[in-house]
Design a protein around this motif. Structure first.
Motif, PDB file in Angstrom:
ATOM      1  N   TYR A  63       8.570   3.033  -0.297  1.00  0.00           N
ATOM      2  CA  TYR A  63       8.003   4.108   0.516  1.00  0.00           C
ATOM      3  C   TYR A  63       7.538   5.271  -0.352  1.00  0.00           C
ATOM      4  N   ASN A  64       8.295   5.585  -1.380  1.00  0.00           N
ATOM      5  CA  ASN A  64       7.875   6.646  -2.301  1.00  0.00           C
ATOM      6  C   ASN A  64       6.589   6.281  -3.025  1.00  0.00           C
ATOM      7  N   ALA A  65       6.455   5.007  -3.373  1.00  0.00           N
ATOM      8  CA  ALA A  65       5.234   4.545  -4.040  1.00  0.00           C
ATOM      9  C   ALA A  65       4.032   4.700  -3.119  1.00  0.00           C
ATOM     10  N   ALA A  66       4.203   4.359  -1.840  1.00  0.00           N
ATOM     11  CA  ALA A  66       3.106   4.501  -0.878  1.00  0.00           C
ATOM     12  C   ALA A  66       2.657   5.951  -0.768  1.00  0.00           C
ATOM     13  N   GLU A  67       3.623   6.861  -0.713  1.00  0.00           N
ATOM     14  CA  GLU A  67       3.279   8.289  -0.616  1.00  0.00           C
ATOM     15  C   GLU A  67       2.591   8.780  -1.885  1.00  0.00           C
ATOM     16  N   ARG A  68       3.047   8.319  -3.034  1.00  0.00           N
ATOM     17  CA  ARG A  68       2.431   8.738  -4.301  1.00  0.00           C
ATOM     18  C   ARG A  68       0.998   8.235  -4.414  1.00  0.00           C
ATOM     19  N   ILE A  69       0.759   7.003  -3.979  1.00  0.00           N
ATOM     20  CA  ILE A  69      -0.606   6.457  -4.023  1.00  0.00           C
ATOM     21  C   ILE A  69      -1.528   7.275  -3.124  1.00  0.00           C
ATOM     22  N   SER A 110      -1.182  10.325  -2.233  1.00  0.00           N
ATOM     23  CA  SER A 110      -1.276  11.722  -2.670  1.00  0.00           C
ATOM     24  C   SER A 110      -2.215  11.923  -3.847  1.00  0.00           C
ATOM     25  N   THR A 111      -2.715  10.843  -4.425  1.00  0.00           N
ATOM     26  CA  THR A 111      -3.596  10.976  -5.601  1.00  0.00           C
ATOM     27  C   THR A 111      -4.939  11.584  -5.244  1.00  0.00           C
ATOM     28  N   GLY A 112      -5.341  11.450  -3.977  1.00  0.00           N
ATOM     29  CA  GLY A 112      -6.639  11.962  -3.573  1.00  0.00           C
ATOM     30  C   GLY A 112      -7.770  10.978  -3.789  1.00  0.00           C
ATOM     31  N   ASP A 113      -7.464   9.816  -4.334  1.00  0.00           N
ATOM     32  CA  ASP A 113      -8.494   8.811  -4.601  1.00  0.00           C
ATOM     33  C   ASP A 113      -8.675   7.839  -3.441  1.00  0.00           C
ATOM     34  N   VAL A 114      -7.574   7.312  -2.923  1.00  0.00           N
ATOM     35  CA  VAL A 114      -7.660   6.258  -1.921  1.00  0.00           C
ATOM     36  C   VAL A 114      -8.037   6.835  -0.555  1.00  0.00           C
ATOM     37  N   SER A 115      -8.649   5.995   0.261  1.00  0.00           N
ATOM     38  CA  SER A 115      -8.980   6.400   1.621  1.00  0.00           C
ATOM     39  C   SER A 115      -7.826   6.164   2.578  1.00  0.00           C
ATOM     40  N   GLY A 116      -6.901   5.294   2.190  1.00  0.00           N
ATOM     41  CA  GLY A 116      -5.769   5.048   3.067  1.00  0.00           C
ATOM     42  C   GLY A 116      -4.756   4.108   2.454  1.00  0.00           C
ATOM     43  N   VAL A 117      -3.490   4.328   2.792  1.00  0.00           N
ATOM     44  CA  VAL A 117      -2.407   3.420   2.436  1.00  0.00           C
ATOM     45  C   VAL A 117      -1.727   3.017   3.740  1.00  0.00           C
ATOM     46  N   VAL A 118      -1.875   1.762   4.105  1.00  0.00           N
ATOM     47  CA  VAL A 118      -1.339   1.272   5.371  1.00  0.00           C
ATOM     48  C   VAL A 118       0.038   0.676   5.126  1.00  0.00           C
ATOM     49  N   LYS A 163      -3.793   0.574 -10.063  1.00  0.00           N
ATOM     50  CA  LYS A 163      -4.819   1.455 -10.628  1.00  0.00           C
ATOM     51  C   LYS A 163      -6.006   1.504  -9.661  1.00  0.00           C
ATOM     52  N   THR A 164      -5.854   2.335  -8.659  1.00  0.00           N
ATOM     53  CA  THR A 164      -6.854   2.419  -7.602  1.00  0.00           C
ATOM     54  C   THR A 164      -8.038   3.285  -8.028  1.00  0.00           C
ATOM     55  N   SER A 165      -9.127   3.139  -7.283  1.00  0.00           N
ATOM     56  CA  SER A 165     -10.332   3.929  -7.500  1.00  0.00           C
ATOM     57  C   SER A 165     -10.661   4.710  -6.239  1.00  0.00           C
ATOM     58  N   LYS A 166     -11.661   5.547  -6.330  1.00  0.00           N
ATOM     59  CA  LYS A 166     -12.061   6.384  -5.206  1.00  0.00           C
ATOM     60  C   LYS A 166     -12.470   5.527  -4.021  1.00  0.00           C
ATOM     61  N   ASP A 226     -10.616   3.418  -2.238  1.00  0.00           N
ATOM     62  CA  ASP A 226      -9.891   2.165  -2.025  1.00  0.00           C
ATOM     63  C   ASP A 226      -8.956   2.274  -0.818  1.00  0.00           C
ATOM     64  N   VAL A 227      -8.642   1.101  -0.254  1.00  0.00           N
ATOM     65  CA  VAL A 227      -7.679   1.012   0.839  1.00  0.00           C
ATOM     66  C   VAL A 227      -6.577   0.042   0.435  1.00  0.00           C
ATOM     67  N   CYS A 228      -5.320   0.471   0.579  1.00  0.00           N
ATOM     68  CA  CYS A 228      -4.163  -0.357   0.221  1.00  0.00           C
ATOM     69  C   CYS A 228      -3.388  -0.720   1.485  1.00  0.00           C
ATOM     70  N   VAL A 229      -2.973  -1.971   1.563  1.00  0.00           N
ATOM     71  CA  VAL A 229      -2.131  -2.431   2.669  1.00  0.00           C
ATOM     72  C   VAL A 229      -0.808  -2.895   2.074  1.00  0.00           C
ATOM     73  N   LEU A 230       0.261  -2.168   2.385  1.00  0.00           N
ATOM     74  CA  LEU A 230       1.592  -2.469   1.872  1.00  0.00           C
ATOM     75  C   LEU A 230       2.356  -3.267   2.925  1.00  0.00           C
ATOM     76  N   VAL A 231       2.685  -4.513   2.583  1.00  0.00           N
ATOM     77  CA  VAL A 231       3.353  -5.404   3.532  1.00  0.00           C
ATOM     78  C   VAL A 231       4.865  -5.269   3.424  1.00  0.00           C
ATOM     79  N   THR A 232       5.482  -4.949   4.541  1.00  0.00           N
ATOM     80  CA  THR A 232       6.931  -4.888   4.691  1.00  0.00           C
ATOM     81  C   THR A 232       7.668  -4.262   3.510  1.00  0.00           C
TER      82      THR A 232
END
Length: 324
Positions: free
Chosen positions: A215-221, A223-231, A197-200, A202-208
């Motif tokens: 990968y689909n989850a990373a793209e969906r996160i 695509s919400t327009g809230d996060v600044s980045g999903v690494v 449940k991210t907020s405007k 936010d930055v997420c780092v997905l490890v391995t």
């Protein structure tokens, strides 16, 4: 002209007063309106303001001001170079990732990819052994922690951060991630429990990530327009369609082999170009953009051209050595 007596009287003037020129009579007179201390301060101010070579304090150029991610200071990757050590590689990758988060090539899809061999011994990666897999996981986790600390060094500096783990992560890995992420201020979340449940901002780092669901989850996160980045950090079981084509490859570091030896490297340090280098001479063999090296419709580089350049460089060096 002022006579000798007048000069002597001026020299003996009380230090609590200053002299000024009377424009009407062109004679000096004492003025009691300004104490000497304030006058001296004013004179010093004028002097130093007109003489830039003097300074009481040397200005700091290494201070990073407090700022949110929208103003995250991005030290771009620039020209790629071969890392001299694992720490040097990590520093290069962190700078490139921060640059990509700050200014991704596709702002509407801030998926940022980072790919490099996590182990110092390159031949350990992917050899199929459980021990090597565990070592690689721990190395990736250590880098993720370092990256998170760089993005938000203190609770009031930088954005809110998340450490995301694969939906198939083992219990031992989750326990290790919980322990190592305590000092980062990041929220630990397993994709096994759904999307965070991210907020405007936010930055997420997905490890391995290791499955299409990850990968689909990373793209969906992203695509919400809230996060600044999903690494996405060193994904496993990745094919050409795992990461969307609009993603940003922030850091890519891969050894290129020829005759069973490391002969060169392909490195991308965002926002710099993809760079092919000779491992022996460190010579830059090519500099290309995304559209020249990425397989169409993917975020995966085509290694064939870089490999041929490295082979040609090795062969030509061998020919020159025989002739000499």
């Amino acid at each position: 002209k002022i006579g000798r007596k007048r000069k002597a009287s001026i020299a003996k003037t009380d230090t609590h007063f200053i002299f000024a020129v009377d424009s009407d009579s062109a004679r000096y007179r004492r003025m009691k309106s300004i104490p000497a201390v304030l006058a001296n301060a004013a004179l010093l101010l004028v002097f130093f303001s007109t003489n830039s070579c003097y300074s009481f304090v040397t200005p700091r150029t290494d201070v990073t001001p407090l700022r949110k991610l929208s103003k995250l200071r991005a030290f771009g990757g620039g020209a790629a170079k071969i890392p001299s050590s694992p720490d040097d590689r990590d520093n290069q990758a962190i700078k490139a990732v921060k640059a990509a988060i700050s200014s991704p090539r596709n702002p509407s899809l801030p998926v940022v990819e980072c790919e490099f061999p996590p182990l110092k011994a390159l031949n350990k990666l992917g050899d199929g052994s459980l021990r090597s897999a565990t070592e690689a996981e721990q190395a990736n986790l250590a880098f993720a922690v370092k990256l998170l600390k760089s993005i938000s060094p203190l609770p009031f500096m930088g954005p809110n951060t998340w450490l995301l783990t694969s939906s198939s992560a083992s219990q031992s890995f989750m326990a290790s991630a919980k322990t190592k992420s305590k000092g980062t201020g990041a929220t630990l979340h397993s994709l096994r429990d759904g999307l965070p449940k991210t907020s405007k901002g936010d930055v997420c780092v997905l490890v391995t990530p290791s499955s299409s669901a990850d990968y689909n989850a990373a793209e969906r996160i992203a695509s919400t327009g809230d996060v600044s980045g999903v690494v996405i950090l060193n994904g496993y079981a990745k094919d050409t369609r795992s990461v969307p084509s609009g993603a940003t490859m922030a850091y890519f570091y891969k050894a290129l082999t020829y005759n069973s030896q490391v002969a060169g490297y392909l490195i991308r340090s965002y926002p710099g170009k993809w760079t092919t280098l000779d491992a022996t001479t460190k010579q830059v063999l090519s500099l290309v953009d995304d559209d020249e090296i990425l397989v169409r419709g993917t975020n995966t580089p085509d290694l064939r051209s870089a490999g041929k350049l490295v082979q040609t460089s090795v062969d030509q060096r061998a020919i020159r050595a025989r002739r000499s």
